[in-house]
Design a protein around this motif. Structure first.
Motif, mmCIF file in Angstrom:
data_model
loop_
_atom_site.group_PDB
_atom_site.id
_atom_site.type_symbol
_atom_site.label_atom_id
_atom_site.label_comp_id
_atom_site.label_asym_id
_atom_site.label_seq_id
_atom_site.Cartn_x
_atom_site.Cartn_y
_atom_site.Cartn_z
ATOM 1 N N PHE A 289 0.860 -1.181 0.000
ATOM 2 C CA PHE A 289 0.000 0.000 0.000
ATOM 3 C C PHE A 289 0.900 1.236 0.000
ATOM 4 O O PHE A 289 1.854 1.304 0.790
ATOM 5 C CB PHE A 289 -0.899 0.023 1.234
ATOM 6 C CG PHE A 289 -2.028 -0.971 1.194
ATOM 7 C CD1 PHE A 289 -3.318 -0.558 0.926
ATOM 8 C CD2 PHE A 289 -1.791 -2.326 1.418
ATOM 9 C CE1 PHE A 289 -4.369 -1.467 0.882
ATOM 10 C CE2 PHE A 289 -2.825 -3.244 1.384
ATOM 11 C CZ PHE A 289 -4.121 -2.818 1.110
ATOM 12 N N THR A 290 0.589 2.211 -0.853
ATOM 13 C CA THR A 290 1.423 3.419 -0.899
ATOM 14 C C THR A 290 0.588 4.684 -1.029
ATOM 15 O O THR A 290 -0.462 4.695 -1.668
ATOM 16 C CB THR A 290 2.427 3.379 -2.080
ATOM 17 O OG1 THR A 290 1.718 3.315 -3.328
ATOM 18 C CG2 THR A 290 3.384 2.209 -1.967
ATOM 19 N N LEU A 291 1.104 5.753 -0.399
ATOM 20 C CA LEU A 291 0.595 7.104 -0.575
ATOM 21 C C LEU A 291 1.726 7.949 -1.143
ATOM 22 O O LEU A 291 2.891 7.756 -0.792
ATOM 23 C CB LEU A 291 0.114 7.695 0.742
ATOM 24 C CG LEU A 291 -1.148 7.098 1.364
ATOM 25 C CD1 LEU A 291 -1.396 7.721 2.737
ATOM 26 C CD2 LEU A 291 -2.358 7.295 0.459
ATOM 27 N N HIS A 292 1.366 8.921 -1.992
ATOM 28 C CA HIS A 292 2.352 9.741 -2.682
ATOM 29 C C HIS A 292 2.082 11.214 -2.415
ATOM 30 O O HIS A 292 0.988 11.602 -2.007
ATOM 31 C CB HIS A 292 2.318 9.427 -4.179
ATOM 32 C CG HIS A 292 2.548 7.979 -4.459
ATOM 33 N ND1 HIS A 292 3.757 7.481 -4.878
ATOM 34 C CD2 HIS A 292 1.718 6.899 -4.344
ATOM 35 C CE1 HIS A 292 3.672 6.165 -5.013
ATOM 36 N NE2 HIS A 292 2.446 5.784 -4.696
ATOM 37 N N GLN A 293 3.079 12.033 -2.645
ATOM 38 C CA GLN A 293 2.944 13.453 -2.373
ATOM 39 C C GLN A 293 1.887 14.070 -3.288
ATOM 40 O O GLN A 293 1.690 13.634 -4.421
ATOM 41 C CB GLN A 293 4.294 14.152 -2.573
ATOM 42 C CG GLN A 293 5.344 13.725 -1.556
ATOM 43 C CD GLN A 293 6.688 14.380 -1.791
ATOM 44 O OE1 GLN A 293 7.054 14.673 -2.922
ATOM 45 N NE2 GLN A 293 7.423 14.604 -0.727
ATOM 46 N N ASP A 294 1.221 15.093 -2.779
ATOM 47 C CA ASP A 294 0.228 15.810 -3.578
ATOM 48 C C ASP A 294 0.850 16.268 -4.883
ATOM 49 O O ASP A 294 1.987 16.758 -4.913
ATOM 50 C CB ASP A 294 -0.298 17.025 -2.812
ATOM 51 C CG ASP A 294 -1.189 16.633 -1.640
ATOM 52 O OD1 ASP A 294 -1.727 15.512 -1.655
ATOM 53 O OD2 ASP A 294 -1.328 17.443 -0.707
#
Length: 407
Positions: A289-294
């Motif tokens: 699972f990953t989140l990335h910068q706006d």
């Protein structure tokens, strides 16, 4: 290092700033805005397929990740990184939605319309099918039932105010492994076979025109099975022969003001997740699972997730042959043969990293100030892109063999 541009038998070097001034003229092979061309060497060696090993997950800068890799043969985790951290699931929750519907039903006896809905929801991540089951079977209650049935520790329904958004369901990497273990080890054989067969048949282009063969699907040779997830303010989908104007991240869009959810789940940063199994007999279960910068583009998120996934120790996984190269340009066409013309097989996410298997000469493509008659064969796409759009200073890529046989 400067790009070699060939406009005539005389070879000369062209300053990169000239590209910025002239790239807007580009109209061949892709539509939309051109991007400055970065120079990046290959990151993976060419050679015989080798087992994938790891010194630990390598998370790219600016990425928040939760990782779990479980070896079913030994009954142990080979990778754990913030495995209990919760993320908004995006389309990964469709696995739970399907299992809930099939909990007391056999795929062999359900109505044909449900087989069709489940098929496109699992293979092509169709949102309309998920919307149907979410509305018809209690929405958040689906998640609550599956938490109890599977003994999930971190999974929770969407936070207050987002009950209608199934993609805001909170999930963790370790709970996702547990869900796959249920499918493979506890579910009735008809349910196991129905679900896994469809995940093995994952389509490259999802129903919303996003290329969903990232992460596991790109990092390993088959056999694999995947259920992917993406959500965020990506520019648009661009998979398929004609591109798309679909809005990005429509798996359950956050409200403009959304921040952390009720359980501390981030509802705003772009999300990209890869989950599934790898190897003969579904030996390893992988959840990343990953989140990335706006503001991160789909191509960059796709590339960063790919690099992270390739860094993992996945027993039974085999790295595909080829060299990884960056690309530039938007909606770059992948073509059946190394020539321009006709409908492309698909189009690449802008700036994505691709695996190059071999190269050959084909039609000369001129993209001022560049011209190139070399084409790269992308085995994972089954077609060619002109080397003009490969991020390397030479027309012919080093250490990439010539294509032989039918390619």
């Amino acid at each position: 290092m400067l790009r070699i541009a060939r406009h005539s038998p005389t070879t000369r070097r062209t300053p990169r700033r000239l590209l910025a001034a002239t790239a807007a003229l580009l109209s061949l092979s892709f539509t939309g805005t051109a991007f400055p061309r970065p120079v990046a060497a290959a990151t993976e060696p060419t050679g015989d397929p080798v087992p994938v090993t790891s010194a630990g997950p390598r998370v790219p800068t600016g990425v928040t990740a939760g990782v779990a890799v479980f070896d079913r043969q030994t009954g142990t985790f080979t990778e754990l990184l913030d495995a209990a951290a919760t993320f908004r699931s995006a389309s990964v929750v469709k696995l739970l939605i399907a299992l809930d519907f099939l909990w007391d039903r056999s795929p062999d006896t359900i109505p044909a319309v449900d087989r069709t809905r489940l098929d496109v929801m699992l293979r092509s991540s169709q949102d309309a099918a998920a919307n149907h089951y979410w509305s018809a079977h209690g929405g958040p209650a689906i998640v609550e039932r599956m938490v109890t049935r599977l003994g999930l520790a971190d999974t929770a329904p969407p936070p207050a105010g987002y009950e209608g958004y199934w993609g805001h369901t909170a999930m963790s990497a370790r709970d996702t492994v547990k869900a796959y273990r249920h499918v493979l080890e506890s579910a009735p054989a008809p349910v196991r076979d129905f679900v896994m067969e469809r995940l093995r048949q994952s389509t490259r282009c999802a129903s919303d025109s996003f290329d969903q063969h990232f992460g596991i699907a790109a990092a390993f040779d088959r056999p694999w099975a995947v259920k992917q997830g993406w959500s965020g303010r990506y520019a648009k989908g661009n998979c398929g022969s004609a591109g798309s104007t679909a809005a990005g991240g429509i798996d359950a869009p956050a409200r403009a003001s959304a921040g952390a959810g009720g359980a501390g789940v981030d509802l705003s940063r772009p999300a990209l997740h890869t989950t599934g199994t790898v190897g003969a007999g579904d030996r390893s279960i992988v959840a990343v699972f990953t989140l990335h910068q706006d503001g991160t583009s789909y191509g960059k998120a796709y590339t960063d997730l790919g690099r992270l996934t390739r860094s993992l120790h996945v027993p039974g996984g085999t790295a595909p042959r080829g060299e990884w190269y960056g690309t530039w340009g938007q909606d770059v066409a992948v073509r059946k043969e190394p020539v321009v013309g006709g409908d492309p097989l698909t189009r690449l996410p802008a700036g994505v990293e691709v695996l190059v298997g071999c190269q050959k000469k084909g039609q000369l493509v001129s993209v001022p100030p560049y011209a190139n008659d070399w084409w790269a064969y992308l085995p994972q796409y089954g077609g060619y892109v002109t080397n003009v759009y490969i991020s390397h200073p030479d027309n012919r890529l080093p250490d990439v063999p010539l294509c032989t046989g039918q390619k």
